[in-house]
Write an enzyme that holds these catalytic residues in place. Structure first.
Site, PDB file in Angstrom:
ATOM      1  N   ARG A 148      -5.847 -20.769  -1.851  1.00  0.00           N
ATOM      2  CA  ARG A 148      -5.028 -20.545  -0.811  1.00  0.00           C
ATOM      3  C   ARG A 148      -3.749 -21.253  -0.796  1.00  0.00           C
ATOM      4  O   ARG A 148      -3.865 -22.580  -0.950  1.00  0.00           O
ATOM      5  CB  ARG A 148      -5.514 -20.478   0.395  1.00  0.00           C
ATOM      6  CG  ARG A 148      -4.427 -20.059   1.719  1.00  0.00           C
ATOM      7  CD  ARG A 148      -5.128 -20.314   2.881  1.00  0.00           C
ATOM      8  NE  ARG A 148      -4.394 -19.595   3.895  1.00  0.00           N
ATOM      9  CZ  ARG A 148      -3.251 -20.055   4.463  1.00  0.00           C
ATOM     10  NH1 ARG A 148      -2.824 -21.360   4.080  1.00  0.00           N
ATOM     11  NH2 ARG A 148      -2.554 -19.454   5.563  1.00  0.00           N
TER      12      ARG A 148
ATOM     13  N   LEU B  41      11.237   1.742   7.075  1.00  0.00           N
ATOM     14  CA  LEU B  41      10.563   2.259   5.792  1.00  0.00           C
ATOM     15  C   LEU B  41      11.403   3.397   5.345  1.00  0.00           C
ATOM     16  O   LEU B  41      11.735   4.334   6.145  1.00  0.00           O
ATOM     17  CB  LEU B  41       9.079   2.526   6.217  1.00  0.00           C
ATOM     18  CG  LEU B  41       8.347   2.911   4.855  1.00  0.00           C
ATOM     19  CD1 LEU B  41       8.162   1.826   3.843  1.00  0.00           C
ATOM     20  CD2 LEU B  41       7.116   3.539   5.146  1.00  0.00           C
TER      21      LEU B  41
ATOM     22  N   LYS C  27       6.528  -1.840   2.345  1.00  0.00           N
ATOM     23  CA  LYS C  27       5.319  -1.074   2.767  1.00  0.00           C
ATOM     24  C   LYS C  27       4.312  -2.255   2.558  1.00  0.00           C
ATOM     25  O   LYS C  27       3.229  -1.919   1.709  1.00  0.00           O
ATOM     26  CB  LYS C  27       5.110   0.155   2.177  1.00  0.00           C
ATOM     27  CG  LYS C  27       4.264   1.149   2.965  1.00  0.00           C
ATOM     28  CD  LYS C  27       4.437   2.466   2.219  1.00  0.00           C
ATOM     29  CE  LYS C  27       3.456   3.655   3.130  1.00  0.00           C
ATOM     30  NZ  LYS C  27       3.598   3.695   4.506  1.00  0.00           N
TER      31      LYS C  27
ATOM     32  N   HIS D  73       0.772 -20.938   0.159  1.00  0.00           N
ATOM     33  CA  HIS D  73       2.129 -20.050   0.603  1.00  0.00           C
ATOM     34  C   HIS D  73       2.952 -19.635  -0.755  1.00  0.00           C
ATOM     35  O   HIS D  73       3.621 -18.748  -0.728  1.00  0.00           O
ATOM     36  CB  HIS D  73       2.976 -20.989   1.544  1.00  0.00           C
ATOM     37  CG  HIS D  73       2.370 -20.709   2.815  1.00  0.00           C
ATOM     38  ND1 HIS D  73       1.197 -21.469   3.210  1.00  0.00           N
ATOM     39  CD2 HIS D  73       2.747 -20.143   4.330  1.00  0.00           C
ATOM     40  CE1 HIS D  73       0.775 -21.193   4.440  1.00  0.00           C
ATOM     41  NE2 HIS D  73       1.701 -20.327   5.084  1.00  0.00           N
TER      42      HIS D  73
ATOM     43  N   GLU E 255      12.239   3.142  14.320  1.00  0.00           N
ATOM     44  CA  GLU E 255      11.242   4.120  14.172  1.00  0.00           C
ATOM     45  C   GLU E 255       9.999   3.843  14.697  1.00  0.00           C
ATOM     46  O   GLU E 255      10.056   3.128  15.701  1.00  0.00           O
ATOM     47  CB  GLU E 255      10.906   4.023  12.374  1.00  0.00           C
ATOM     48  CG  GLU E 255      10.652   2.479  12.050  1.00  0.00           C
ATOM     49  CD  GLU E 255      10.390   2.209  10.621  1.00  0.00           C
ATOM     50  OE1 GLU E 255      10.590   3.187   9.751  1.00  0.00           O
ATOM     51  OE2 GLU E 255      10.068   1.346  10.177  1.00  0.00           O
TER      52      GLU E 255
ATOM     53  N   TYR F 285       0.814  -1.203  -0.031  1.00  0.00           N
ATOM     54  CA  TYR F 285       0.206   0.127   0.270  1.00  0.00           C
ATOM     55  C   TYR F 285       0.953   1.236   0.066  1.00  0.00           C
ATOM     56  O   TYR F 285       1.957   1.093   0.195  1.00  0.00           O
ATOM     57  CB  TYR F 285      -0.652   0.010   1.164  1.00  0.00           C
ATOM     58  CG  TYR F 285      -0.390   0.287   2.478  1.00  0.00           C
ATOM     59  CD1 TYR F 285      -0.399   1.822   3.084  1.00  0.00           C
ATOM     60  CD2 TYR F 285       0.566  -0.513   3.016  1.00  0.00           C
ATOM     61  CE1 TYR F 285       0.106   2.170   4.327  1.00  0.00           C
ATOM     62  CE2 TYR F 285       1.059  -0.134   4.322  1.00  0.00           C
ATOM     63  CZ  TYR F 285       1.030   1.155   5.027  1.00  0.00           C
ATOM     64  OH  TYR F 285       1.308   1.315   6.105  1.00  0.00           O
TER      65      TYR F 285
ATOM     66  N   ARG G 269       8.192   4.546  -4.626  1.00  0.00           N
ATOM     67  CA  ARG G 269       8.381   3.738  -3.306  1.00  0.00           C
ATOM     68  C   ARG G 269       7.255   2.666  -3.475  1.00  0.00           C
ATOM     69  O   ARG G 269       7.554   1.434  -3.277  1.00  0.00           O
ATOM     70  CB  ARG G 269       7.931   4.398  -1.917  1.00  0.00           C
ATOM     71  CG  ARG G 269       8.363   3.551  -0.733  1.00  0.00           C
ATOM     72  CD  ARG G 269       8.252   4.325   0.444  1.00  0.00           C
ATOM     73  NE  ARG G 269       6.906   5.124   0.861  1.00  0.00           N
ATOM     74  CZ  ARG G 269       6.698   5.640   1.790  1.00  0.00           C
ATOM     75  NH1 ARG G 269       7.639   5.910   2.627  1.00  0.00           N
ATOM     76  NH2 ARG G 269       5.275   6.173   1.875  1.00  0.00           N
TER      77      ARG G 269
END
Length: 286
Positions: free
Chosen positions: A106, A207, A151, A108, A183, A39, A58
């Site tokens: 589903r 980040l 992110k 992995h 952070e 995101y 980014r």
């Protein structure tokens, strides 16, 4: 203190503009099921983009890092349309964008040839007045994974850290790994010692903040020395100022830090932080 937030009036989902209650994804969407997505949030000051290309870059970096084949820059036209449709073209606002790997049974491992799920919307945000705020914060162990430079939508550790702070009456939770500050749960972090600005170096432990990079640039323009070096919690006795940065946080000074129920830092100065805030206002409002 928790603040109530509202849903946007309209969202973009996979090529369509929909009311939030009509915007639905499959229960097998990998973003929903596995947190397999990226995101980004980009700010607009009175409808004017600030560092949009850097935010898209980014986003692209993170997509590339997880091997999700999508052109982040293809969202630019939709971003501006979102602001217009939300009637925010002359207002302070931000745009949220999310790309998940898509829908598949589903597993992995990463399935082949599935179409990404794209979500995007604009929302109003208060960007004025940040320079009048200060934050009392807490500090706890950094329990996140080892790729904080990505992110990811999988934000459970960040959510837990921030919830711990808010529930205890603090504005943010500063994270500490092996004694060194990394952070905040949703912010970048700066320390000022003897007139020198310190911040954790770029890498997988933090980040790569867009506002963080702009603050470093402002420091360089003002002739303020910056050291990209992690600060140990034992060094707080030497620290004069601390501030956090973020896309909508912007630049907010830290007035105190509590660690293990003990106050371990109280601000003694704010002169450099104030200078940085003033230049940041000039650059975002010009």
């Amino acid at each position: 203190m928790k603040t109530k937030k509202s849903y946007p009036q309209e969202v973009y989902l996979n090529g369509s503009w929909l009311k939030p209650e009509k915007a639905q994804v499959s229960v097998f969407d990998r973003g929903f099921m596995l947190g397999d997505g990226i995101y980004e949030v980009s700010p607009f000051y009175k409808g004017k983009a600030f560092k949009l290309q850097e935010h898209l870059q980014r986003l692209q970096y993170c997509l590339d890092e997880i091997g999700l084949d999508f052109d982040a820059f293809s969202l630019e036209e939709i971003i501006y349309e979102a602001i217009e449709r939300a009637k925010l073209s002359d207002e302070d606002c931000a745009v949220y964008m999310q790309v998940s790997r898509g829908t598949a049974p589903r597993s992995h491992f990463v399935p082949e040839k599935i179409e990404a799920t794209i979500l995007l919307y604009a929302f109003p945000v208060t960007l004025e007045g940040f320079e009048k705020k200060t934050w009392d914060v807490m500090a706890t162990e950094d329990k996140r994974w080892h790729r904080c430079d990505i992110k990811s939508t999988a934000l459970l550790a960040n959510v837990m850290a921030n919830e711990e702070a808010i529930a205890a009456g603090f504005a943010e939770n500063l994270l500490v790994r092996k004694g060194y500050f990394t952070e905040g749960s949703h912010s970048s972090l700066f320390f000022i010692k003897y007139g020198v600005v310190h911040t954790h170096p770029e890498g997988p432990e933090i980040l790569s903040g867009i506002t963080r990079a702009e603050v470093i640039k402002i420091c360089n323009d003002l002739g303020i020395k910056v050291r990209e070096k992690a600060v140990h919690i034992d060094e707080l006795v030497e620290v004069e100022e601390i501030f956090v940065t973020g896309t909508t946080t912007q630049i907010i000074p830290v007035s105190s830090i509590t660690h293990n129920n003990k106050k371990v830092y109280s601000a003694s100065k704010d002169s450099i932080t104030k200078k940085l805030q003033q230049v940041f206002i000039e650059r975002t409002r010009s």
